[in-house]
Design a protein around this motif. Structure first.
Motif, PDB file in Angstrom:
ATOM      1  N   ILE A   8     -51.797-150.112  52.645  1.00 39.72           N
ATOM      2  CA  ILE A   8     -51.708-149.427  51.360  1.00 39.72           C
ATOM      3  C   ILE A   8     -53.020-148.692  51.123  1.00 39.72           C
ATOM      4  N   LEU A   9     -52.946-147.416  50.884  1.00 39.88           N
ATOM      5  CA  LEU A   9     -54.145-146.614  50.653  1.00 39.88           C
ATOM      6  C   LEU A   9     -54.735-146.945  49.282  1.00 39.88           C
ATOM      7  N   LEU A  10     -56.009-147.333  49.272  1.00 37.94           N
ATOM      8  CA  LEU A  10     -56.678-147.701  48.029  1.00 37.94           C
ATOM      9  C   LEU A  10     -57.532-146.575  47.476  1.00 37.94           C
ATOM     10  N   THR A  11     -58.405-146.012  48.297  1.00 36.04           N
ATOM     11  CA  THR A  11     -59.309-144.963  47.830  1.00 36.04           C
ATOM     12  C   THR A  11     -59.445-143.873  48.888  1.00 36.04           C
ATOM     13  N   VAL A  12     -59.796-142.692  48.413  1.00 34.76           N
ATOM     14  CA  VAL A  12     -60.052-141.541  49.290  1.00 34.76           C
ATOM     15  C   VAL A  12     -61.290-140.822  48.764  1.00 34.76           C
ATOM     16  N   ARG A  13     -62.215-140.482  49.672  1.00 35.73           N
ATOM     17  CA  ARG A  13     -63.336-139.642  49.262  1.00 35.73           C
ATOM     18  C   ARG A  13     -63.641-138.644  50.376  1.00 35.73           C
ATOM     19  N   ARG A  14     -64.004-137.474  49.959  1.00 37.43           N
ATOM     20  CA  ARG A  14     -64.280-136.394  50.906  1.00 37.43           C
ATOM     21  C   ARG A  14     -65.480-136.731  51.772  1.00 37.43           C
ATOM     22  N   HIS A  15     -65.408-136.327  53.038  1.00 37.93           N
ATOM     23  CA  HIS A  15     -66.494-136.570  53.985  1.00 37.93           C
ATOM     24  C   HIS A  15     -66.727-135.280  54.767  1.00 37.93           C
ATOM     25  N   GLY A  16     -67.845-134.606  54.439  1.00 36.22           N
ATOM     26  CA  GLY A  16     -68.096-133.318  55.086  1.00 36.22           C
ATOM     27  C   GLY A  16     -67.150-132.254  54.556  1.00 36.22           C
ATOM     28  N   GLU A  17     -66.870-131.257  55.371  1.00 42.35           N
ATOM     29  CA  GLU A  17     -66.068-130.123  54.916  1.00 42.35           C
ATOM     30  C   GLU A  17     -64.583-130.403  54.921  1.00 42.35           C
ATOM     31  N   ALA A  18     -64.099-131.118  55.920  1.00 40.50           N
ATOM     32  CA  ALA A  18     -62.647-131.269  56.043  1.00 40.50           C
ATOM     33  C   ALA A  18     -62.173-132.700  56.200  1.00 40.50           C
ATOM     34  N   ALA A  19     -63.076-133.615  56.487  1.00 36.98           N
ATOM     35  CA  ALA A  19     -62.669-135.002  56.728  1.00 36.98           C
ATOM     36  C   ALA A  19     -62.627-135.788  55.419  1.00 36.98           C
ATOM     37  N   ALA A  20     -62.069-136.995  55.488  1.00 34.01           N
ATOM     38  CA  ALA A  20     -62.033-137.900  54.345  1.00 34.01           C
ATOM     39  C   ALA A  20     -62.283-139.318  54.845  1.00 34.01           C
ATOM     40  N   HIS A  32     -59.965-152.145  54.962  1.00 41.00           N
ATOM     41  CA  HIS A  32     -60.671-151.547  56.099  1.00 41.00           C
ATOM     42  C   HIS A  32     -60.836-150.051  55.873  1.00 41.00           C
ATOM     43  N   ALA A  33     -62.068-149.574  56.024  1.00 40.29           N
ATOM     44  CA  ALA A  33     -62.363-148.151  55.843  1.00 40.29           C
ATOM     45  C   ALA A  33     -62.369-147.428  57.184  1.00 40.29           C
ATOM     46  N   GLY A  34     -62.234-146.116  57.130  1.00 38.76           N
ATOM     47  CA  GLY A  34     -62.302-145.294  58.328  1.00 38.76           C
ATOM     48  C   GLY A  34     -62.276-143.820  57.954  1.00 38.76           C
ATOM     49  N   VAL A  35     -62.696-143.002  58.883  1.00 38.93           N
ATOM     50  CA  VAL A  35     -62.723-141.552  58.680  1.00 38.93           C
ATOM     51  C   VAL A  35     -61.418-140.953  59.185  1.00 38.93           C
ATOM     52  N   VAL A  36     -60.850-140.052  58.384  1.00 41.44           N
ATOM     53  CA  VAL A  36     -59.659-139.302  58.801  1.00 41.44           C
ATOM     54  C   VAL A  36     -60.079-137.860  59.038  1.00 41.44           C
ATOM     55  N   PRO A  37     -60.184-137.425  60.287  1.00 45.09           N
ATOM     56  CA  PRO A  37     -60.492-136.012  60.544  1.00 45.09           C
ATOM     57  C   PRO A  37     -59.401-135.127  59.933  1.00 45.09           C
ATOM     58  N   GLY A  38     -59.808-134.127  59.189  1.00 43.00           N
ATOM     59  CA  GLY A  38     -58.848-133.256  58.532  1.00 43.00           C
ATOM     60  C   GLY A  38     -58.220-133.863  57.294  1.00 43.00           C
ATOM     61  N   GLY A  39     -58.700-135.031  56.865  1.00 44.59           N
ATOM     62  CA  GLY A  39     -58.087-135.707  55.735  1.00 44.59           C
ATOM     63  C   GLY A  39     -58.234-134.983  54.412  1.00 44.59           C
ATOM     64  N   ALA A  40     -59.209-134.079  54.301  1.00 38.84           N
ATOM     65  CA  ALA A  40     -59.373-133.293  53.083  1.00 38.84           C
ATOM     66  C   ALA A  40     -58.728-131.925  53.205  1.00 38.84           C
ATOM     67  N   GLY A  41     -58.027-131.706  54.300  1.00 43.76           N
ATOM     68  CA  GLY A  41     -57.400-130.412  54.538  1.00 43.76           C
ATOM     69  C   GLY A  41     -56.064-130.251  53.843  1.00 43.76           C
ATOM     70  N   ARG A  42     -55.497-129.056  53.987  1.00 46.50           N
ATOM     71  CA  ARG A  42     -54.270-128.705  53.274  1.00 46.50           C
ATOM     72  C   ARG A  42     -53.082-129.548  53.703  1.00 46.50           C
ATOM     73  N   ARG A  43     -53.024-129.943  54.969  1.00 44.01           N
ATOM     74  CA  ARG A  43     -51.855-130.679  55.449  1.00 44.01           C
ATOM     75  C   ARG A  43     -51.887-132.144  55.045  1.00 44.01           C
ATOM     76  N   LEU A  44     -53.055-132.789  55.161  1.00 45.10           N
ATOM     77  CA  LEU A  44     -53.110-134.228  54.957  1.00 45.10           C
ATOM     78  C   LEU A  44     -53.453-134.649  53.527  1.00 45.10           C
TER      79      LEU A  44
END
Length: 244
Positions: A8-20, A32-44
């Motif tokens: 279950i997704l708890l929190t999201v914060r931007r990381h750099g230009e396009a990741a989250a 458990h935390a982790g980086v999602v490449p492209g997570g701040a982009g239009r698709r994700l």
């Protein structure tokens, strides 16, 4: 190091230009935390909303690294959460409390098993408040602050239980309370799983669970303030109960 899980997704914060960076409460790996490449982009980014159910794959070179996530949405709860103010406030309370109370990477399968079906009730405003109250009781139990409501802490009686000791979390009967009654917390029957609770009784029970979250759990976590999201949900629900 790598693993795959559902969560279950708890929190999201931007990381750099396009990741989250996302924080996920997973079934077998805890929060458990982790980086999602492209997570701040239009698709994700539209898919990475708190409360979303995700299939996640985590990978890192070493176990103590933050690592990266590959995510596949299983279902969104955004429509249910946006169906009304109470639903949105409830979702925010659950995700905020989980992010606040759970140590990272500590597994809590029993709590996870209660959280997923609770969130699936979002939008059902008749069932949600009582389900959420029972979830708060389970959260306190999981954190080591469970209430003992089986018998009076003073007399040992199992009848006439009306209060909860704010210090010990144990039930107290009317006879056992004596002159201390006004210093004790309420014990509505619904806290013991008895009867069908109306809104007013559930709101009263929230006063008791809230005490232990604020005065036992929060101090144990370094005296950080309890998330405001919980107070907002209880306030919204209490105003509803006052109107009914």
């Amino acid at each position: 190091m790598d693993w795959r899980d559902t969560g279950i997704l708890l929190t999201v914060r931007r990381h750099g230009e396009a990741a989250a960076i996302i924080d996920v409460f997973t079934e077998s790996h805890g929060r458990h935390a982790g980086v999602v490449p492209g997570g701040a982009g239009r698709r994700l980014s539209p898919l990475l909303q708190p409360g979303a159910q995700l299939d996640v794959s985590w990978r890192a070179r070493l176990e103590d690294h933050i690592g990266t996530y590959t995510v596949e949405p299983q279902r969104s709860r955004a429509a249910a959460a946006l169906s009304g103010r109470l639903a949105l406030a409830g979702l925010n309370a659950v995700t905020a409390l989980l992010a606040f109370t759970l140590p990272e990477r500590e597994v809590h399968p029993a709590l996870y098993a209660r959280t997923e079906p609770l969130l699936d009730l979002l939008g059902n405003d008749d069932l949600w408040p009582l389900a959420y109250l029972r979830w708060e009781l389970a959260l306190l139990e999981e954190l080591g602050f469970g209430l003992d409501l089986t018998a009076c802490a003073v007399t040992g009686a199992t009848e006439g239980l009306a209060y909860v000791s704010p210090r010990t979390g144990r039930a107290v009967s009317r006879a056992g309370a004596g002159d201390w009654a006004d210093r004790l917390l309420p014990l509505p029957p619904i806290l013991r799983g008895e009867g069908d609770a109306g809104d007013a009784e559930i709101a009263e029970a929230f006063r008791t669970t809230g005490h232990f979250l604020e005065h036992r759990v929060a101090p144990a976590l370094g005296n950080k303030p309890l998330p405001e999201a919980r107070a907002r949900f209880v306030d919204l629900f209490s105003r509803r109960s006052a109107r009914s």
